[in-house]
Write a protein that holds these residues in place. Structure first.
Motif, short mmCIF file in Angstrom:
data_model
loop_
_atom_site.label_atom_id
_atom_site.label_comp_id
_atom_site.label_asym_id
_atom_site.label_seq_id
_atom_site.Cartn_x
_atom_site.Cartn_y
_atom_site.Cartn_z
N GLU A 157 -3.95 21.60 -8.33
CA GLU A 157 -2.63 20.19 -7.65
C GLU A 157 -3.62 19.08 -8.48
O GLU A 157 -3.63 18.64 -8.60
CB GLU A 157 -1.96 20.16 -6.17
CG GLU A 157 -1.26 19.15 -6.16
CD GLU A 157 -0.73 18.96 -4.67
OE1 GLU A 157 0.52 18.53 -5.04
OE2 GLU A 157 -1.54 19.81 -4.07
N MET A 158 -5.15 19.03 -8.00
CA MET A 158 -5.89 18.10 -8.11
C MET A 158 -6.16 18.17 -9.69
O MET A 158 -6.19 16.73 -10.21
CB MET A 158 -7.79 18.80 -6.84
CG MET A 158 -6.79 18.98 -5.07
SD MET A 158 -6.15 17.47 -4.89
CE MET A 158 -7.70 15.73 -5.12
N VAL A 190 -4.05 16.57 -12.69
CA VAL A 190 -3.88 15.29 -13.08
C VAL A 190 -4.58 14.53 -13.98
O VAL A 190 -5.15 13.24 -14.37
CB VAL A 190 -3.92 13.73 -11.81
CG1 VAL A 190 -2.99 15.05 -10.64
CG2 VAL A 190 -4.89 13.77 -10.57
N HIS A 250 -3.37 6.79 -10.22
CA HIS A 250 -2.69 7.85 -10.32
C HIS A 250 -3.51 8.77 -10.27
O HIS A 250 -3.09 9.80 -8.45
CB HIS A 250 -2.46 8.13 -12.08
CG HIS A 250 -2.27 9.64 -12.03
ND1 HIS A 250 -0.58 9.47 -12.02
CD2 HIS A 250 -2.54 10.69 -12.08
CE1 HIS A 250 0.11 11.02 -11.53
NE2 HIS A 250 -1.18 12.01 -12.65
N MET A 251 -4.74 8.99 -9.68
CA MET A 251 -5.73 9.78 -8.85
C MET A 251 -5.76 9.31 -7.09
O MET A 251 -5.66 10.13 -6.28
CB MET A 251 -7.07 9.71 -9.93
CG MET A 251 -8.16 10.68 -9.13
SD MET A 251 -7.52 12.56 -8.92
CE MET A 251 -7.61 12.70 -10.64
N GLN A 299 -3.65 8.30 -5.63
CA GLN A 299 -2.20 8.48 -5.60
C GLN A 299 -2.07 10.81 -4.66
O GLN A 299 -1.34 10.63 -3.96
CB GLN A 299 -1.23 8.25 -6.10
CG GLN A 299 0.24 8.73 -5.77
CD GLN A 299 0.05 8.15 -4.47
OE1 GLN A 299 0.90 7.03 -4.30
NE2 GLN A 299 0.50 8.55 -2.92
N HIS A 300 -2.64 10.59 -6.06
CA HIS A 300 -2.54 12.59 -5.99
C HIS A 300 -4.18 12.66 -4.64
O HIS A 300 -3.43 13.87 -4.06
CB HIS A 300 -3.53 13.00 -7.05
CG HIS A 300 -2.95 14.30 -7.31
ND1 HIS A 300 -1.49 14.50 -7.82
CD2 HIS A 300 -3.17 16.35 -7.19
CE1 HIS A 300 -1.20 15.77 -8.13
NE2 HIS A 300 -1.86 16.50 -7.80
N ASP A 310 -2.21 12.12 -1.24
CA ASP A 310 -0.78 13.12 -1.37
C ASP A 310 -1.46 14.89 -1.02
O ASP A 310 -1.27 15.00 0.01
CB ASP A 310 0.15 13.62 -2.15
CG ASP A 310 0.69 11.97 -3.43
OD1 ASP A 310 0.51 11.90 -2.40
OD2 ASP A 310 0.81 12.67 -4.18
N GLN A 311 -3.24 14.61 -0.60
CA GLN A 311 -3.75 15.46 0.08
C GLN A 311 -3.55 16.03 1.93
O GLN A 311 -3.18 16.66 2.47
CB GLN A 311 -5.08 16.25 -0.59
CG GLN A 311 -4.95 15.88 -1.67
CD GLN A 311 -3.65 17.10 -2.56
OE1 GLN A 311 -3.98 18.22 -2.48
NE2 GLN A 311 -3.74 16.46 -3.78
N GLN A 357 5.38 6.77 -0.25
CA GLN A 357 4.32 8.21 -0.41
C GLN A 357 2.72 6.67 0.18
O GLN A 357 2.68 5.81 0.75
CB GLN A 357 3.36 8.09 -1.99
CG GLN A 357 5.21 8.48 -3.20
CD GLN A 357 4.56 7.71 -4.21
OE1 GLN A 357 3.89 7.10 -4.74
NE2 GLN A 357 4.48 9.16 -4.96
#
Length: 313
Positions: free
Chosen positions: A63-64, A67, A207-208, A210-211, A214-215, A286
């Motif tokens: 998932e990481m 992206v 983008h990174m 946000q990822h 999300d963790q 988010q």
């Protein structure tokens, strides 16, 4: 320590199976910054029962890594834990941690099509897995397949996924939940380690960032699972303690107003590709990391990862 957290189960895809699909799909797309579609969700969901003990826990390195936009990020071997260090890890907890780290490094090398490094990490994963009695999860036929497909990026990445899933499946079948906790923690930390080093400028890394934000959901589920494992292995309790600093940072970030769900990309009754989404519109839906929180997370991740690879836990 027990964590009183609500697991994201029915709405959160089994991380073990999601990892392979997200990573393979990202690899095929070529653009790692685009949404990752899950093509065969019904087929995946039908296999959940065989992973009933571990399906909700894994904070996936895939998932990481999925992206990563390889048009903007170069392969950086210096970030990886050298395979030459594998022999220096002696106790079972450290070996389990390092196995997770090497599985993530294997996926990273395969993502960038680094043939020699992919083979080196695959062989190291095989050897280390056998040292902690995870037998035949990675075998010679898998390594030979990797050797014979060195020119095909998708094949290398699929092989790295097979190794990952085989190891977790072996642990589940043999009631090795304690091992899963430790190797999953190692994989998660290495995923975060690689991710934070891909962000040079907080202001341009939406983008990174946000990822990473999300963790918050996945570490909550991981800690819930880890705290539920009944084991006489002190490594499980110490793994929870190892992650508490990072967990406290994620606890402090704003969760957002959206919910985590699996949604079809279309509204018709026809079978559609599906993807992991956070419902709601706008950034408020988010979770989000402030610059201060990101810097704190980066420091905590690097500190823990350095302790693991140096064998100082």
């Amino acid at each position: 320590m027990k964590y009183n957290m609500k697991p994201v189960r029915n709405s959160f895809i089994p991380m073990v199976m999601l990892a392979a699909m997200m990573l393979a799909n990202a690899c095929q797309s070529g653009q790692k910054g685009s949404p990752v579609l899950i093509q065969d969700m019904d087929k995946i969901e039908s296999g959940i029962e065989s992973f009933n003990q571990i399906y909700h826990l894994y904070p996936s390195p895939a998932e990481m890594l999925s992206v990563i936009d390889m048009t903007k990020v170069n392969f950086n071997e210096s970030l990886l834990n050298p395979v030459e260090r594998a022999d220096q890890y002696l106790d079972s907890k450290t070996k389990s941690y390092i196995l997770g780290i090497y599985m993530t490094d294997l996926a990273y090398a395969a993502l960038f099509g680094r043939h020699e490094e992919t083979l080196d990490y695959l062989e190291t994963v095989k050897s280390l897995a056998e040292e902690i009695n995870i037998n035949k999860a990675v075998d010679e036929s898998m390594i030979e397949k990797a050797r014979n497909n060195v020119e095909f990026l998708d094949s290398l990445y699929n092989i790295s996924n097979d190794a990952f899933i085989n190891i977790l499946s072996f642990c589940e079948r043999n009631e090795r939940s304690n091992t899963v906790v430790m190797l999953s923690a190692g994989a998660f930390i290495e995923s975060l380690f690689l991710a934070v080093h891909m962000i040079d400028d907080y202001g341009t890394a939406d983008h990174m960032l946000q990822h990473l934000s999300d963790q918050k959901y996945t570490i909550n589920n991981f800690m819930l699972f880890a705290s539920s494992v009944v084991s006489d292995d002190s490594g499980v309790e110490s793994t929870i303690k190892d992650l508490e600093k990072i967990k406290s940072i994620y606890d402090g970030i704003e969760p957002g107003t959206g919910g985590v769900t699996i949604k079809s990309t279309g509204d018709s009754d026809v079978k559609q590709p599906k993807k992991l989404v956070i419902s709601g519109s706008g950034s408020a839906s988010q979770p989000s990391l402030t610059e201060e929180e990101f810097n704190a997370l980066k420091v905590a991740v690097i500190e823990l990862r350095d302790k693991i690879v140096q064998g100082k836990l």
